[in-house]
Design an enzyme around this catalytic site. Structure first.
Site, PDB file in Angstrom:
ATOM      1  N   LYS A   9       0.839  -1.198   0.000  1.00  0.00           N
ATOM      2  CA  LYS A   9       0.000   0.000   0.000  1.00  0.00           C
ATOM      3  C   LYS A   9       0.879   1.255   0.000  1.00  0.00           C
ATOM      4  O   LYS A   9       2.079   1.188   0.322  1.00  0.00           O
ATOM      5  CB  LYS A   9      -0.935  -0.041   1.220  1.00  0.00           C
ATOM      6  CG  LYS A   9      -1.927  -1.225   1.172  1.00  0.00           C
ATOM      7  CD  LYS A   9      -2.800  -1.297   2.430  1.00  0.00           C
ATOM      8  CE  LYS A   9      -3.744  -2.490   2.393  1.00  0.00           C
ATOM      9  NZ  LYS A   9      -4.616  -2.575   3.590  1.00  0.00           N
ATOM     10  N   TYR A  49     -11.438  -2.855  -3.889  1.00  0.00           N
ATOM     11  CA  TYR A  49     -12.196  -2.943  -2.636  1.00  0.00           C
ATOM     12  C   TYR A  49     -13.669  -2.756  -2.977  1.00  0.00           C
ATOM     13  O   TYR A  49     -14.192  -1.655  -2.942  1.00  0.00           O
ATOM     14  CB  TYR A  49     -11.702  -1.905  -1.626  1.00  0.00           C
ATOM     15  CG  TYR A  49     -10.364  -2.246  -0.999  1.00  0.00           C
ATOM     16  CD1 TYR A  49     -10.160  -3.486  -0.389  1.00  0.00           C
ATOM     17  CD2 TYR A  49      -9.318  -1.338  -0.998  1.00  0.00           C
ATOM     18  CE1 TYR A  49      -8.935  -3.800   0.192  1.00  0.00           C
ATOM     19  CE2 TYR A  49      -8.087  -1.652  -0.411  1.00  0.00           C
ATOM     20  CZ  TYR A  49      -7.907  -2.887   0.183  1.00  0.00           C
ATOM     21  OH  TYR A  49      -6.701  -3.208   0.761  1.00  0.00           O
ATOM     22  N   THR A  95      -5.347  -8.976   9.840  1.00  0.00           N
ATOM     23  CA  THR A  95      -5.768  -7.630   9.446  1.00  0.00           C
ATOM     24  C   THR A  95      -5.311  -6.575  10.461  1.00  0.00           C
ATOM     25  O   THR A  95      -4.899  -5.479  10.100  1.00  0.00           O
ATOM     26  CB  THR A  95      -7.311  -7.595   9.324  1.00  0.00           C
ATOM     27  OG1 THR A  95      -7.707  -8.630   8.419  1.00  0.00           O
ATOM     28  CG2 THR A  95      -7.790  -6.246   8.809  1.00  0.00           C
ATOM     29  N   ASN A 126      -2.106  -1.014   7.727  1.00  0.00           N
ATOM     30  CA  ASN A 126      -1.422  -2.301   7.840  1.00  0.00           C
ATOM     31  C   ASN A 126      -0.544  -2.634   6.633  1.00  0.00           C
ATOM     32  O   ASN A 126      -0.215  -3.787   6.394  1.00  0.00           O
ATOM     33  CB  ASN A 126      -2.434  -3.419   8.136  1.00  0.00           C
ATOM     34  CG  ASN A 126      -3.521  -3.491   7.079  1.00  0.00           C
ATOM     35  OD1 ASN A 126      -3.377  -2.901   6.006  1.00  0.00           O
ATOM     36  ND2 ASN A 126      -4.585  -4.210   7.359  1.00  0.00           N
ATOM     37  N   HIS A 129      -1.682  -5.472   1.197  1.00  0.00           N
ATOM     38  CA  HIS A 129      -2.878  -6.259   0.895  1.00  0.00           C
ATOM     39  C   HIS A 129      -2.435  -7.608   0.341  1.00  0.00           C
ATOM     40  O   HIS A 129      -1.448  -7.679  -0.390  1.00  0.00           O
ATOM     41  CB  HIS A 129      -3.732  -5.547  -0.164  1.00  0.00           C
ATOM     42  CG  HIS A 129      -4.753  -6.457  -0.782  1.00  0.00           C
ATOM     43  ND1 HIS A 129      -5.964  -6.709  -0.178  1.00  0.00           N
ATOM     44  CD2 HIS A 129      -4.725  -7.210  -1.910  1.00  0.00           C
ATOM     45  CE1 HIS A 129      -6.649  -7.580  -0.924  1.00  0.00           C
ATOM     46  NE2 HIS A 129      -5.915  -7.894  -1.983  1.00  0.00           N
TER      47      HIS A 129
HETATM   48  O1  CDP Z   1      -6.690  -6.859   4.374  1.00  0.00           O
HETATM   49  P1  CDP Z   1      -7.440  -7.997   5.032  1.00  0.00           P
HETATM   50  O2  CDP Z   1      -7.917  -9.040   4.027  1.00  0.00           O
HETATM   51  O3  CDP Z   1      -6.657  -8.603   6.157  1.00  0.00           O
HETATM   52  O4  CDP Z   1      -8.759  -7.374   5.729  1.00  0.00           O
HETATM   53  P2  CDP Z   1     -10.182  -6.990   5.093  1.00  0.00           P
HETATM   54  O5  CDP Z   1     -11.239  -7.382   6.062  1.00  0.00           O
HETATM   55  O6  CDP Z   1     -10.311  -7.490   3.704  1.00  0.00           O
HETATM   56  O7  CDP Z   1     -10.154  -5.403   5.091  1.00  0.00           O
HETATM   57  C1  CDP Z   1      -9.462  -4.700   4.098  1.00  0.00           C
HETATM   58  C2  CDP Z   1      -8.709  -3.560   4.733  1.00  0.00           C
HETATM   59  O8  CDP Z   1      -9.618  -2.672   5.382  1.00  0.00           O
HETATM   60  C3  CDP Z   1      -7.727  -3.925   5.842  1.00  0.00           C
HETATM   61  O9  CDP Z   1      -6.499  -4.404   5.349  1.00  0.00           O
HETATM   62  C4  CDP Z   1      -7.576  -2.606   6.560  1.00  0.00           C
HETATM   63  O10 CDP Z   1      -6.587  -1.784   5.947  1.00  0.00           O
HETATM   64  C5  CDP Z   1      -8.933  -1.951   6.370  1.00  0.00           C
HETATM   65  N1  CDP Z   1      -9.754  -1.957   7.591  1.00  0.00           N
HETATM   66  C6  CDP Z   1      -9.938  -0.746   8.250  1.00  0.00           C
HETATM   67  O11 CDP Z   1      -9.430   0.268   7.821  1.00  0.00           O
HETATM   68  N2  CDP Z   1     -10.696  -0.682   9.393  1.00  0.00           N
HETATM   69  C7  CDP Z   1     -11.270  -1.797   9.906  1.00  0.00           C
HETATM   70  N3  CDP Z   1     -11.986  -1.727  11.027  1.00  0.00           N
HETATM   71  C8  CDP Z   1     -11.081  -3.034   9.223  1.00  0.00           C
HETATM   72  C9  CDP Z   1     -10.318  -3.087   8.077  1.00  0.00           C
HETATM   73 MG    MG Z   2      -9.248  -8.775   2.435  1.00  0.00          MG
END
Ligand code: CDP
Ligand code: MG
Length: 161
Positions: A9, A49, A95, A126, A129
């Protein structure tokens, strides 16, 4: 053999962590079969997304995430390997950086919690991706790369599989 998509990212690019992050995938014998720098706009980011994020995490999170992912260029990487999707997720961590153990990318280069991000109206920063399953991996690789940009070649790791 599986293919999976990784995005370093904008935060990871701006913090000059690209080399360190890629090193971890190479160390694990995953093969880079496509890589480029892309500055995505909002329209394109929405294809990555999708509405699914809003359903799982809420519309506000999706909005913040779209800002976070478009604030600068990303490094898009397509990796190939045995069970690559699961293996890459393992190297990346969970995540929430707070819960990602040391040794994972999100655990080593970040530490924030869901609670902190939510309280301060911030996305969970984080760094990276990684596709979450086979369906997402197929869709995401096809979104970021044309077939011409993906390469089939022999590497040293093929001798040690
Ligand atoms: O990236 P990952 O697949 O682990 O998680 P996701 O559930 O697909 O969510 C995508 C992205 O949303 C995460 O990597 C975070 O950067 C963001 N996120 C966030 O900003 N706030 C949250 N409460 C949960 C996720
Ligand atoms: Mg994801």
């Amino acid at each position: 053999m599986e293919r999976t998509l990784v995005l370093i990212k904008p935060e990871g690019v701006q913090r000059h962590l690209v080399g360190k992050i890629i090193q971890r995938f190479e160390d694990a014998s995953l093969k880079i079969i496509g890589m480029k720098q892309v500055w995505a706009d909002k329209e394109f980011a929405k294809k990555h997304y999708t509405e699914d994020i809003a359903e799982r995490r809420g519309e506000k999170v999706r909005e913040m995430l779209l800002d976070y992912i478009t604030e600068g260029p990303v490094i898009a990487i397509c990796l190939e390997g045995v069970d690559a999707i699961e293996n890459v997720r393992k190297i990346v961590g969970g995540t929430e950086p707070r819960n990602s153990p040391p040794g994972t990318i999100r655990g080593d280069f970040a530490h924030v919690s869901f609670a902190y991000a939510d309280k301060n109206n911030l996305p969970v920063k984080n760094l990276i991706h990684a596709s979450s399953d086979e369906t997402d991996a197929k869709r995401e690789v096809a979104l970021w790369f044309s077939e011409k940009e993906l390469h089939s070649y022999k590497s040293i790791q093929d001798l040690f599989m």
